[in-house]
Design a protein around this motif. Structure first.
Motif, short mmCIF file in Angstrom:
data_model
loop_
_atom_site.label_atom_id
_atom_site.label_comp_id
_atom_site.label_asym_id
_atom_site.label_seq_id
_atom_site.Cartn_x
_atom_site.Cartn_y
_atom_site.Cartn_z
N LEU A 42 -1.20 -14.24 24.42
CA LEU A 42 -1.72 -13.59 23.22
C LEU A 42 -1.72 -14.56 22.05
N VAL A 43 -2.69 -14.37 21.17
CA VAL A 43 -2.81 -15.17 19.96
C VAL A 43 -2.78 -14.22 18.78
N ASP A 44 -1.86 -14.47 17.84
CA ASP A 44 -1.78 -13.61 16.65
C ASP A 44 -2.22 -14.39 15.43
N LYS A 45 -2.89 -13.71 14.54
CA LYS A 45 -3.45 -14.34 13.34
C LYS A 45 -3.04 -13.52 12.12
N LEU A 46 -2.46 -14.19 11.14
CA LEU A 46 -2.04 -13.53 9.91
C LEU A 46 -3.25 -13.36 9.00
N VAL A 47 -3.59 -12.12 8.70
CA VAL A 47 -4.79 -11.83 7.90
C VAL A 47 -4.46 -11.78 6.41
N ALA A 48 -3.42 -11.05 6.04
CA ALA A 48 -3.08 -10.91 4.63
C ALA A 48 -1.60 -10.63 4.50
N ILE A 49 -1.04 -11.06 3.37
CA ILE A 49 0.35 -10.78 3.07
C ILE A 49 0.46 -10.52 1.56
N ASN A 50 1.09 -9.44 1.21
CA ASN A 50 1.21 -9.03 -0.19
C ASN A 50 2.66 -8.77 -0.55
N ARG A 51 2.98 -8.99 -1.81
CA ARG A 51 4.30 -8.61 -2.30
C ARG A 51 4.21 -7.23 -2.92
N VAL A 52 5.03 -6.34 -2.45
CA VAL A 52 5.02 -4.96 -2.93
C VAL A 52 6.35 -4.70 -3.64
N ALA A 53 6.34 -3.73 -4.54
CA ALA A 53 7.52 -3.40 -5.33
C ALA A 53 7.77 -1.89 -5.28
N LYS A 54 9.02 -1.55 -5.14
CA LYS A 54 9.44 -0.16 -5.19
C LYS A 54 10.29 0.03 -6.44
N VAL A 59 12.91 1.67 -8.64
CA VAL A 59 14.11 2.49 -8.49
C VAL A 59 14.79 2.62 -9.84
N LYS A 60 15.92 3.30 -9.83
CA LYS A 60 16.60 3.57 -11.09
C LYS A 60 17.07 2.28 -11.76
N GLY A 61 17.54 1.33 -10.98
CA GLY A 61 18.05 0.09 -11.56
C GLY A 61 17.01 -0.98 -11.79
N GLY A 62 15.77 -0.75 -11.44
CA GLY A 62 14.73 -1.76 -11.64
C GLY A 62 13.69 -1.68 -10.54
N LYS A 63 13.41 -2.82 -9.89
CA LYS A 63 12.41 -2.88 -8.84
C LYS A 63 12.97 -3.60 -7.62
N ASN A 64 12.64 -3.09 -6.47
CA ASN A 64 12.99 -3.74 -5.20
C ASN A 64 11.72 -4.34 -4.61
N PHE A 65 11.70 -5.66 -4.48
CA PHE A 65 10.52 -6.35 -3.99
C PHE A 65 10.61 -6.55 -2.48
N ALA A 66 9.48 -6.45 -1.84
CA ALA A 66 9.37 -6.67 -0.39
C ALA A 66 8.00 -7.28 -0.11
N PHE A 67 7.76 -7.58 1.17
CA PHE A 67 6.50 -8.20 1.58
C PHE A 67 5.85 -7.34 2.66
N ALA A 68 4.53 -7.19 2.57
CA ALA A 68 3.75 -6.45 3.55
C ALA A 68 2.78 -7.41 4.22
N ALA A 69 2.79 -7.44 5.54
CA ALA A 69 1.96 -8.37 6.31
C ALA A 69 0.99 -7.59 7.20
N LEU A 70 -0.21 -8.13 7.35
CA LEU A 70 -1.24 -7.58 8.23
C LEU A 70 -1.58 -8.64 9.27
N VAL A 71 -1.43 -8.31 10.54
CA VAL A 71 -1.59 -9.27 11.63
C VAL A 71 -2.52 -8.67 12.68
N VAL A 72 -3.40 -9.51 13.24
CA VAL A 72 -4.24 -9.12 14.37
C VAL A 72 -3.84 -9.96 15.58
N VAL A 73 -3.88 -9.34 16.75
CA VAL A 73 -3.45 -9.99 17.99
C VAL A 73 -4.54 -9.80 19.04
#
Length: 247
Positions: free
Chosen positions: A76-88, A90-104
């Motif tokens: 199998l071959v996987d290809k990274l299409v897009a990656i974004n930084r997302v923020a949630k 919360v009461k104390g501020g923001k929790n940052f994370a990353f969202a990735a989109l991959v096709v295989v």
């Protein structure tokens, strides 16, 4: 012996300001272990290696807006299409994370996509890849290089159009659509996006259009005919809906 008898002016005489020769400097303040010098300082020294203000090896920052990244894992071959930084928020501020989109895909007619979220980029890519491997679909290809017929796909505001092309046309597609078709194994196709440019919608719409593909063998099985009959009438220009006369 006094300074007068030595032939030189006294140390405290006017004009006896003895300065060091040009090019000779006094001791540096930032020698080994110094505070502000630029020499190779020890712990707490200057800007050299190991100094408190030293410029060590720069940390490799991740390129969050990188283009599609291809990596082979077994068949199998996987290809990274897009990656974004997302923020949630919360009461104390923001929790940052990353969202990735991959096709295989296996470049032989199977393709799938997946998305994942995590606090780190590698973990998000791993989650997306695992999800993509679970959603593989098989698409029939004509001569292993192009589609059997034209098709349209839609998902939300994303609208795409796929057209079969003769040999030598190449892969005319861009963005997320190109990544999907590359891992699928298509080499001759013309693709056009007519709706949203959101990569998630475009990938889903492309997969939707590929699911509508049918091969002559599948059509013959549904109609109870032979593949040679369908392909022969197609070459002769006759309609595929006609039933051959039995003589």
């Amino acid at each position: 012996m006094t300074d007068e008898t030595a032939g030189g002016p006294p140390a405290d005489a006017p004009g006896s300001d003895q300065r060091p020769a040009r090019g000779s400097r006094g001791p540096r303040r930032g020698g080994p272990g110094g505070g502000a010098g630029r020499g190779p300082g020890g712990p707490g020294g200057g800007r050299g290696p190991g100094g408190g203000q030293g410029r060590g090896p720069r940390r490799d920052d991740r390129n969050r807006n990188a283009g599609p990244e291809e990596r082979a894992e077994g068949e199998l071959v996987d290809k990274l299409v897009a990656i974004n930084r997302v923020a949630k928020v919360v009461k104390g501020g923001k929790n940052f994370a990353f969202a990735a989109l991959v096709v295989v895909g296996d470049k032989k007619g199977r393709v799938g996509f997946g998305h994942g979220k995590a606090r780190e980029v590698p973990e998000a890519i791993r989650k997306a890849t695992e999800e993509a491997k679970k959603s593989l679909v098989r698409v029939p290809l004509r001569e292993g290089r192009t589609l059997h017929h034209d098709g349209n796909g839609r998902w939300g505001a994303g609208k795409v159009m796929l057209r079969a092309a003769p040999a030598g046309t190449g892969l005319i597609a861009g963005g997320p659509m190109r990544a999907v078709l590359e891992v699928l194994g298509v080499s001759d196709v013309v693709a056009k996006s007519k709706g949203s440019s959101n990569p998630y919608n475009m990938v889903r719409a492309t997969i939707d259009a590929l699911k509508e593909q049918s091969s002559p063998r599948q059509v013959a099985n549904r109609r109870g005919l032979k593949v040679a009959d369908l392909v022969g009438r197609r070459k002769d220009g006759a309609s595929l809906g006609e039933v051959p006369a039995e003589g």
